[in-house]
Design a protein around this motif. Sequence first.
Motif, PDB file in Angstrom:
ATOM      1  N   THR A   1      -4.189   0.736   9.581  1.00  0.00           N
ATOM      2  CA  THR A   1      -3.094  -0.114  10.060  1.00  0.00           C
ATOM      3  C   THR A   1      -1.791   0.689  10.102  1.00  0.00           C
ATOM      4  O   THR A   1      -1.501   1.445   9.165  1.00  0.00           O
ATOM      5  CB  THR A   1      -2.932  -1.337   9.114  1.00  0.00           C
ATOM      6  OG1 THR A   1      -4.169  -2.039   9.074  1.00  0.00           O
ATOM      7  CG2 THR A   1      -1.816  -2.258   9.590  1.00  0.00           C
TER       8      THR A   1
ATOM      9  N   ASN B   1     -23.637  -3.986 -12.611  1.00  0.00           N
ATOM     10  CA  ASN B   1     -23.124  -3.479 -11.342  1.00  0.00           C
ATOM     11  C   ASN B   1     -24.214  -3.636 -10.284  1.00  0.00           C
ATOM     12  O   ASN B   1     -25.285  -3.045 -10.418  1.00  0.00           O
ATOM     13  CB  ASN B   1     -22.747  -2.004 -11.515  1.00  0.00           C
ATOM     14  CG  ASN B   1     -21.912  -1.501 -10.367  1.00  0.00           C
ATOM     15  OD1 ASN B   1     -21.832  -2.156  -9.317  1.00  0.00           O
ATOM     16  ND2 ASN B   1     -21.294  -0.357 -10.536  1.00  0.00           N
TER      17      ASN B   1
ATOM     18  N   LEU C   1       0.819  -1.211   0.000  1.00  0.00           N
ATOM     19  CA  LEU C   1       0.000   0.000   0.000  1.00  0.00           C
ATOM     20  C   LEU C   1       0.860   1.270   0.000  1.00  0.00           C
ATOM     21  O   LEU C   1       0.818   2.044  -0.944  1.00  0.00           O
ATOM     22  CB  LEU C   1      -0.975  -0.013   1.185  1.00  0.00           C
ATOM     23  CG  LEU C   1      -2.022  -1.149   1.131  1.00  0.00           C
ATOM     24  CD1 LEU C   1      -2.930  -1.113   2.351  1.00  0.00           C
ATOM     25  CD2 LEU C   1      -2.852  -1.080  -0.149  1.00  0.00           C
TER      26      LEU C   1
ATOM     27  N   TYR D   1     -11.240  -6.712   5.791  1.00  0.00           N
ATOM     28  CA  TYR D   1     -10.502  -5.567   5.241  1.00  0.00           C
ATOM     29  C   TYR D   1     -10.037  -5.852   3.823  1.00  0.00           C
ATOM     30  O   TYR D   1     -10.155  -6.948   3.323  1.00  0.00           O
ATOM     31  CB  TYR D   1      -9.398  -5.081   6.175  1.00  0.00           C
ATOM     32  CG  TYR D   1      -8.155  -5.911   6.411  1.00  0.00           C
ATOM     33  CD1 TYR D   1      -7.756  -6.955   5.601  1.00  0.00           C
ATOM     34  CD2 TYR D   1      -7.315  -5.592   7.486  1.00  0.00           C
ATOM     35  CE1 TYR D   1      -6.581  -7.656   5.836  1.00  0.00           C
ATOM     36  CE2 TYR D   1      -6.141  -6.285   7.733  1.00  0.00           C
ATOM     37  CZ  TYR D   1      -5.786  -7.307   6.900  1.00  0.00           C
ATOM     38  OH  TYR D   1      -4.633  -7.994   7.141  1.00  0.00           O
TER      39      TYR D   1
HETATM   40  P1  TGC Z   1     -15.455   1.420  -9.927  1.00  0.00           P
HETATM   41  O1  TGC Z   1     -16.219   2.173 -10.956  1.00  0.00           O
HETATM   42  O2  TGC Z   1     -15.619  -0.055  -9.876  1.00  0.00           O
HETATM   43  O3  TGC Z   1     -13.907   1.705 -10.105  1.00  0.00           O
HETATM   44  C1  TGC Z   1     -13.376   3.006 -10.261  1.00  0.00           C
HETATM   45  C2  TGC Z   1     -12.152   2.884 -11.157  1.00  0.00           C
HETATM   46  O4  TGC Z   1     -11.184   2.043 -10.504  1.00  0.00           O
HETATM   47  C3  TGC Z   1     -10.899   0.872 -11.302  1.00  0.00           C
HETATM   48  N1  TGC Z   1     -10.773  -0.249 -10.357  1.00  0.00           N
HETATM   49  C4  TGC Z   1      -9.615  -0.834 -10.064  1.00  0.00           C
HETATM   50  N2  TGC Z   1      -8.384  -0.643 -10.521  1.00  0.00           N
HETATM   51  C5  TGC Z   1      -7.412  -1.426 -10.019  1.00  0.00           C
HETATM   52  N3  TGC Z   1      -7.608  -2.370  -9.071  1.00  0.00           N
HETATM   53  C6  TGC Z   1      -8.843  -2.574  -8.570  1.00  0.00           C
HETATM   54  N4  TGC Z   1      -9.017  -3.495  -7.627  1.00  0.00           N
HETATM   55  C7  TGC Z   1      -9.915  -1.795  -9.067  1.00  0.00           C
HETATM   56  N5  TGC Z   1     -11.251  -1.740  -8.812  1.00  0.00           N
HETATM   57  C8  TGC Z   1     -11.765  -0.788  -9.627  1.00  0.00           C
HETATM   58  C9  TGC Z   1     -12.087   0.750 -12.237  1.00  0.00           C
HETATM   59  O5  TGC Z   1     -11.730   0.060 -13.416  1.00  0.00           O
HETATM   60  C10 TGC Z   1     -12.443   2.199 -12.497  1.00  0.00           C
HETATM   61  O6  TGC Z   1     -11.511   2.714 -13.427  1.00  0.00           O
HETATM   62  P2  TGC Z   1     -11.994   3.788 -14.528  1.00  0.00           P
HETATM   63  O7  TGC Z   1     -10.752   4.049 -15.308  1.00  0.00           O
HETATM   64  O8  TGC Z   1     -13.075   3.109 -15.287  1.00  0.00           O
HETATM   65  O9  TGC Z   1     -12.476   4.973 -13.729  1.00  0.00           O
HETATM   66  O10 TGC Z   1     -15.733   2.106  -8.527  1.00  0.00           O
HETATM   67  P3  TGC Z   1     -16.906   1.927  -7.508  1.00  0.00           P
HETATM   68  O11 TGC Z   1     -17.091   3.244  -6.835  1.00  0.00           O
HETATM   69  O12 TGC Z   1     -18.076   1.264  -8.182  1.00  0.00           O
HETATM   70  O13 TGC Z   1     -16.309   0.952  -6.396  1.00  0.00           O
HETATM   71  C11 TGC Z   1     -15.996  -0.321  -6.680  1.00  0.00           C
HETATM   72  C12 TGC Z   1     -15.580  -1.138  -5.435  1.00  0.00           C
HETATM   73  C13 TGC Z   1     -16.735  -1.309  -4.469  1.00  0.00           C
HETATM   74  C14 TGC Z   1     -15.200  -2.487  -5.966  1.00  0.00           C
HETATM   75  C15 TGC Z   1     -14.394  -0.519  -4.712  1.00  0.00           C
HETATM   76  O14 TGC Z   1     -14.666   0.744  -4.284  1.00  0.00           O
HETATM   77  C16 TGC Z   1     -13.834  -1.406  -3.616  1.00  0.00           C
HETATM   78  O15 TGC Z   1     -12.967  -2.219  -3.884  1.00  0.00           O
HETATM   79  N6  TGC Z   1     -14.289  -1.244  -2.327  1.00  0.00           N
HETATM   80  C17 TGC Z   1     -13.664  -1.907  -1.195  1.00  0.00           C
HETATM   81  C18 TGC Z   1     -12.806  -0.913  -0.454  1.00  0.00           C
HETATM   82  C19 TGC Z   1     -11.588  -1.542   0.133  1.00  0.00           C
HETATM   83  O16 TGC Z   1     -11.164  -2.626  -0.228  1.00  0.00           O
HETATM   84  N7  TGC Z   1     -10.947  -0.822   1.022  1.00  0.00           N
HETATM   85  C20 TGC Z   1      -9.722  -1.277   1.594  1.00  0.00           C
HETATM   86  C21 TGC Z   1      -9.037  -0.175   2.380  1.00  0.00           C
HETATM   87  S1  TGC Z   1      -7.323  -0.509   2.675  1.00  0.00           S
HETATM   88  C22 TGC Z   1      -7.301  -1.756   3.758  1.00  0.00           C
HETATM   89  O17 TGC Z   1      -8.274  -2.349   4.109  1.00  0.00           O
HETATM   90  C23 TGC Z   1      -5.957  -2.122   4.274  1.00  0.00           C
HETATM   91  S2  TGC Z   1      -6.015  -3.414   5.378  1.00  0.00           S
HETATM   92  C24 TGC Z   1      -4.458  -3.501   5.958  1.00  0.00           C
HETATM   93  C25 TGC Z   1      -3.719  -4.703   5.484  1.00  0.00           C
HETATM   94  O18 TGC Z   1      -3.703  -5.046   4.287  1.00  0.00           O
HETATM   95  O19 TGC Z   1      -3.130  -5.335   6.319  1.00  0.00           O
END
Ligand code: TGC
Length: 391
Positions: free
Chosen positions: A171, A389, A106, A370
Amino acid sequence: MSESHAIIEDFFGISRELRPEAIQVRDAVRRFVDEKVRPHSGRWWQEGVFPTELIDDMGELGLFGPTLPEEYGGSGASGIVYGLMMQELERGDSGLRSFASVQSGLAMYAIYRFGSEEQKRDYLPRMARGEIIGCFGLTEPDAGSDPGAMRTSARRRGSGYRISGAKRWITNGNLAHIAIVWAKDDDGVIRGFIVPTDSPGFTARKIETKASMRMSVTSELYLDNVEVGEDALLPQSQGLGSPLGCLTQARFGIAFGAVGAALDCLEEAAAYAKTRIAFGRPIAATQLVQERVADMVSRVVSMQLRALQLGRLYDQGALRYPQVSLAKRDNARGALEVARMAREILGGNGISTDYGPMRHAANLETVDTYEGTYEVHTLIIGREILGQNAF
Ligand code: TGC
Ligand code: FAD
């Protein structure tokens, strides 16, 4: 490693698929974890302590930013080697792997992928040695699964920015020297910033009420009109895709890490079953315990195969994020199920941190949540297959 542990780990001959250098790295990290972590992990977890004294050793072992080029402090390691490092750290504790995931996948990755050449040269080698610790502030009190709803703002002020907002569940927050903060600019576009944690207006508060990931430091961050210069902006970051791209790196590591936690549970449960006597014979000689063990091995093999193929795709440059979602989702959940079964086999001892399974199970509740919850990854896979979606 004992012979029975080797039989469990290599039930499907995974080691035969690994290059000798990958096995060498895996075994070096395993020795470190066996010697310096596992004997203490129950106590550190109970006390809610992260062993900061191990950070130098982790830097020397090349655990921070291993896939980055050597000029930035990495070793150009393959995805599979990076994954095996995470697997071995998570044998010790998910919190230890989390520390490395956040530092590498990250914080360092955000600078490597979206930073200027100057930022990369300034921060990455020192972060690789563990001299500078980073955290990654994406989640907010009211924006977790939907990070696009974040409220943190970065307003233009002269030649720099003024950042205000709150981040939650971060974290390494209280250990970090720098925070990668994601904020919306004046046009509402999400940009990344490198914010020194000693900046006036920046506060980190440790979350003390966790019943999971107790060895990991998790914090709330408050940014009250924090002034940063133009050089704090990660210039290539642009939109939600930038932080999500970093998540792909860390989720990849979690898919491997979960295998490590599951192996630790399975190995402990198998050893326990052979020596625990009930009704005049080892519980290992009962059909129900054997069924449990077979179910656990079956899950572990599926997890190992998923992780290995994910690593191959990474190394071929062919990895797509829905594939990472599937592996993160199913390996985190698989490890959680294995940990719960192991806990059952250990009976009353299973609930004690004198043994690993309960600690791993509690940690894996976080791992399941997470970096995208089980449901979020389900919907990413559903969208990929069905083209709709459903968030
Ligand atoms: P969406 O329209 O799907 O995506 C927006 C743009 O982002 C691109 N994209 C990605 N690119 C790379 N990797 C990925 N995994 C991607 N997911 C999406 C996508 O292609 C798009 O690009 P563009 O060029 O078309 O604009 O956006 P959305 O608002 O519908 O949200 C999608 C969703 C729900 C999947 C996303 O927001 C999500 O993954 N939510 C979960 C949030 C999350 O995982 N948070 C984690 C925080 S960090 C953490 O937890 C650290 S833990 C500590 C440790 O690891 O130990
Ligand atoms: P919410 O988004 O409120 O979700 C609550 C529930 O609703 C979940 O079950 C979710 O799956 C479900 N849900 C939400 N939307 C839908 C939908 N459309 N359909 C069906 N179900 C849905 N974040 C960082 O930025 N940096 C870190 O370093 C970091 N470290 C963390 C460390 C720990 C110990 C923990 C617990 C969390 C950490 N996080 C971090 C935050 C983590 O990524 C979020 O907790 C996670 O993304 C979920 O967000 P949330 O907690 O706000 O849950």
